[in-house]
Scaffold this motif. Structure first.
Motif, short mmCIF file in Angstrom:
data_model
loop_
_atom_site.label_atom_id
_atom_site.label_comp_id
_atom_site.label_asym_id
_atom_site.label_seq_id
_atom_site.Cartn_x
_atom_site.Cartn_y
_atom_site.Cartn_z
N MET A 150 -13.85 -4.03 -29.57
CA MET A 150 -13.14 -4.25 -28.32
C MET A 150 -12.54 -5.66 -28.36
O MET A 150 -13.21 -6.61 -28.75
N ASN A 151 -11.29 -5.75 -27.95
CA ASN A 151 -10.63 -7.05 -27.85
C ASN A 151 -10.67 -7.47 -26.38
O ASN A 151 -9.75 -7.17 -25.61
N SER A 152 -11.74 -8.14 -26.00
CA SER A 152 -11.94 -8.52 -24.60
C SER A 152 -10.83 -9.42 -24.07
O SER A 152 -10.41 -9.29 -22.92
N ARG A 153 -10.35 -10.31 -24.92
CA ARG A 153 -9.29 -11.23 -24.47
C ARG A 153 -8.02 -10.46 -24.11
O ARG A 153 -7.42 -10.70 -23.06
N LEU A 154 -7.61 -9.53 -24.95
CA LEU A 154 -6.43 -8.70 -24.67
C LEU A 154 -6.64 -7.91 -23.39
O LEU A 154 -5.73 -7.83 -22.54
N LEU A 155 -7.81 -7.32 -23.23
CA LEU A 155 -8.08 -6.52 -22.03
C LEU A 155 -8.07 -7.38 -20.76
O LEU A 155 -7.53 -6.97 -19.73
N ARG A 156 -8.64 -8.57 -20.82
CA ARG A 156 -8.65 -9.45 -19.65
C ARG A 156 -7.24 -9.94 -19.31
O ARG A 156 -6.88 -10.02 -18.13
N LEU A 157 -6.44 -10.23 -20.33
CA LEU A 157 -5.04 -10.63 -20.08
C LEU A 157 -4.24 -9.46 -19.51
O LEU A 157 -3.43 -9.66 -18.59
N THR A 158 -4.46 -8.28 -20.03
CA THR A 158 -3.81 -7.08 -19.49
C THR A 158 -4.22 -6.87 -18.04
O THR A 158 -3.39 -6.56 -17.19
N GLY A 159 -5.49 -7.07 -17.76
CA GLY A 159 -5.98 -6.95 -16.38
C GLY A 159 -5.34 -7.97 -15.46
O GLY A 159 -4.91 -7.64 -14.35
N ALA A 160 -5.24 -9.20 -15.91
CA ALA A 160 -4.63 -10.24 -15.09
C ALA A 160 -3.16 -9.93 -14.81
O ALA A 160 -2.70 -10.06 -13.67
N ALA A 161 -2.44 -9.48 -15.83
CA ALA A 161 -1.03 -9.12 -15.64
C ALA A 161 -0.90 -7.94 -14.67
O ALA A 161 -0.02 -7.92 -13.80
N THR A 162 -1.78 -6.99 -14.80
CA THR A 162 -1.79 -5.83 -13.91
C THR A 162 -2.05 -6.26 -12.47
O THR A 162 -1.38 -5.79 -11.54
N ALA A 163 -3.00 -7.15 -12.28
CA ALA A 163 -3.33 -7.62 -10.93
C ALA A 163 -2.15 -8.36 -10.30
O ALA A 163 -1.82 -8.12 -9.13
N VAL A 164 -1.52 -9.22 -11.07
CA VAL A 164 -0.38 -9.98 -10.54
C VAL A 164 0.75 -9.03 -10.16
O VAL A 164 1.33 -9.15 -9.07
N TYR A 165 1.05 -8.08 -11.04
CA TYR A 165 2.11 -7.13 -10.75
C TYR A 165 1.75 -6.28 -9.52
O TYR A 165 2.58 -6.07 -8.64
N GLY A 166 0.51 -5.80 -9.46
CA GLY A 166 0.08 -5.00 -8.32
C GLY A 166 0.22 -5.75 -7.00
O GLY A 166 0.71 -5.22 -6.01
N LEU A 167 -0.20 -7.01 -6.99
CA LEU A 167 -0.09 -7.80 -5.76
C LEU A 167 1.37 -8.07 -5.41
O LEU A 167 1.74 -8.05 -4.23
N ALA A 168 2.21 -8.28 -6.42
CA ALA A 168 3.64 -8.50 -6.16
C ALA A 168 4.28 -7.25 -5.57
O ALA A 168 5.04 -7.33 -4.60
N VAL A 169 3.95 -6.08 -6.11
CA VAL A 169 4.51 -4.83 -5.59
C VAL A 169 3.95 -4.53 -4.19
O VAL A 169 4.68 -4.02 -3.33
N ALA A 170 2.71 -4.88 -3.94
CA ALA A 170 2.16 -4.68 -2.60
C ALA A 170 2.95 -5.50 -1.58
O ALA A 170 3.21 -5.04 -0.47
N ARG A 171 3.35 -6.70 -1.98
CA ARG A 171 4.12 -7.57 -1.08
C ARG A 171 5.59 -7.15 -1.02
O ARG A 171 6.19 -7.15 0.04
N TRP A 172 6.16 -6.80 -2.18
CA TRP A 172 7.57 -6.43 -2.29
C TRP A 172 7.70 -5.09 -3.02
O TRP A 172 7.98 -5.05 -4.22
#
Length: 129
Positions: free
Chosen positions: A1-23
């Protein structure tokens, strides 16, 4: 498992999700769900926001998972969500070009998460092989 890749993917997903929730137009426009004048109907925004909050929650769970077991579980939820999005959007969006793009993006994010689950972590420098 590449934890770093998964955590970065998660962070990007969270930022995008919050942006779409707002806009919600950030997701609606490339999906062909805006009105002809580019505006976003309130009903469409209301339908997109739960998806955005789901992505934000999955992403935060991946980014801040306390251990590999929790990270794996959060990532599997993310992959299932991506595959579900691909299946739904493949038939639901108004134009073929929007359907193709939405499926490619959904499958792409899911594939990135699969790669993170299957990939190894970074090896320390100077270590033996």
């Amino acid at each position: 498992m590449n934890s770093r890749l998964l955590r970065l993917t998660g962070a990007a997903t969270a930022v995008y999700g919050l942006a779409v929730a707002r806009w919600p137009v950030l997701l609606a426009a490339p999906s062909g769900l805006t009105a002809t004048d580019g505006s976003l109907p309130d009903s469409t925004a209301a339908c997109l926001r739960p998806l955005a909050f789901r992505d934000a929650a999955c992403g935060l769970a991946m980014a801040f998972a306390p251990d590999e077991s929790a990270l794996r579980a959060a990532t599997l939820v993310r992959i299932a969500s991506d595959l579900g999005d691909a299946a739904l959007l493949a038939t639901a969006l108004p134009e073929r070009r929007h359907r193709v793009m939405a499926v490619a993006v959904s499958v792409g994010w899911g594939a990135l998460s699969v790669a993170g689950l299957l990939g190894g972590g970074r090896r320390p420098r100077g270590g033996s092989t």
